[in-house]
Design an enzyme around this catalytic site. Sequence first.
Site: not given
Ligand code: NAD
Length: 469
Positions: A170, A245, A279, A377
């Site tokens: 997804k 992650e 991240c 963050e």
């Molecule tokens: P997000 O959590 O908003 O979304 C991530 C994914 O989850 C998207 O595909 C989104 O559609 C999905 N999602 C949203 N609500 C959901 C739910 N209720 N159930 C299941 N899936 C759902 O994150 P973002 O804004 O896309 O990304 C930024 C975040 O990701 C930052 O906090 C960043 O630090 C983190 N990040 C972490 C790493 C790592 O490896 N640790 C790498 C990259 C980004």
Amino acid sequence: MRNYTQFYIDGRWTAPITPATAEVINPATEGVSGTISLGSAADVDLAVAAARRAFTSWSQSTVAERLDLLRSIQAEYTARMQELGEAVTEEMGAPLALGTGFHVGLGAGHLQTAIEVLENFKFEERKGPTLLLKEPIGVCGLITPWNWPLNQVTVKVFPALATGCTSVLKPPQLAPYSAQILAEIMDKAGVPAGVFNMVQGQGSVIGAALSRHPDVDMISFTGSEPVGVQITKDAADTVKRVGLELGGKSAWVILDDADMAANVTAATSGMMVNAGQTCSAGSRLLVPNARMAEALAAAKAAAQAVSVGNPLGEVAMGPVVSKGQWNVVQDYIRKGLDEGADLVAGGAGRPEGLDKGWYCKPTVFRATNDMVIAREEIFGSVLVIIGYDSVDHAVAIANDSPFGLGGYVSGQDRDTAIAIARRMRTGAIWVNGGFDFHAPFGGYKRSGNGREWGEHGFAEYLEVKSIIG
Ligand code: NAD
């Protein structure tokens, strides 16, 4: 205009059961760049059923068969790297050189790494009287964010495939294009029907349906902490494994013996890569108080030297991904000013001359570690510089964070730098630079519980069975 209105389910391009579309916005122009279909839980059911059927044979495939397939995917991926990079630029605003360079390169690196690990991986070993088997966990739901979209998809899809799992991906709604092209690559490379599936749509619909699905054995999630928590709760009723992650607020410690100007410049310009949406970015820069003036001068010059503009041009920094993210960054900059942090460079609003597009200024604050801008963050082009009095003080500040994802130590004396790295409560620490696709990547504390990349990335997708006697 891109029109990606079909999902990839059971080896076929498939229209959503209930038609629904969403526009995708180009953050550089604020204009519509294309449309995607939004799926429903019924589409997830189809994809999971296909993955479940395919698991029966794919879990029994040989290493040689899986290596052959990964090499076919590699040939297709290599042929479409330029196109993938352009898609990344269009979907999330990375400068084209970064999109076609590091973004696509990370995907290629994870693919090559999956091949190397698979060539040598021990799926069976004897320990005394016990035969230990490492077996694919089953059907995996892979949920990814928009910030390094190809990196996060490839670091999940290829290890899942290599270990004999089947998956439903997804991708992020904000940045769906590169994942769609990757699905085309998988199709062209001959991935057997159902082994890899992709459904686009909203997180609260598609992601939640995967997390709650009784026939999904494992969720690998990269994204924000609140969503990670929600997924864990959604997955609890079916007792599935959840790899998380999550975010970070990583410290970059510059030691007293380091070349201050050079390291502050590297840390500041490094923070602005990908418009700060990384991240593991070193978003808290820790410098000796005695050398603060020198550090601030270097940070100011470095931030002001970052060229910001249309990602199709030769710029160091494009826009952030969306209006929502732009507002988040602006709010944090205002919060920093309100809580009394010293503005060293940048500030609120768009850079001069950029009236359209979600562009932020490369911004540097001098702050204390108790301020909101040092604790949360921001996920934008905002660096916080914090002073320390001694090495113990630096370690204490570095560890005084709810997160523990990345870390950096710069210093002439390697042993001292490594000794400090040992004391930092964080998953990956770069000492004077370096890069390794085989080094495990993941967080301590609120940064998550998983480890991706290399051999450790395989472990996420494996069950361990003991045959004793
Ligand atoms: P997000 O959590 O908003 O979304 C991530 C994914 O989850 C998207 O595909 C989104 O559609 C999905 N999602 C949203 N609500 C959901 C739910 N209720 N159930 C299941 N899936 C759902 O994150 P973002 O804004 O896309 O990304 C930024 C975040 O990701 C930052 O906090 C960043 O630090 C983190 N990040 C972490 C790493 C790592 O490896 N640790 C790498 C990259 C980004």
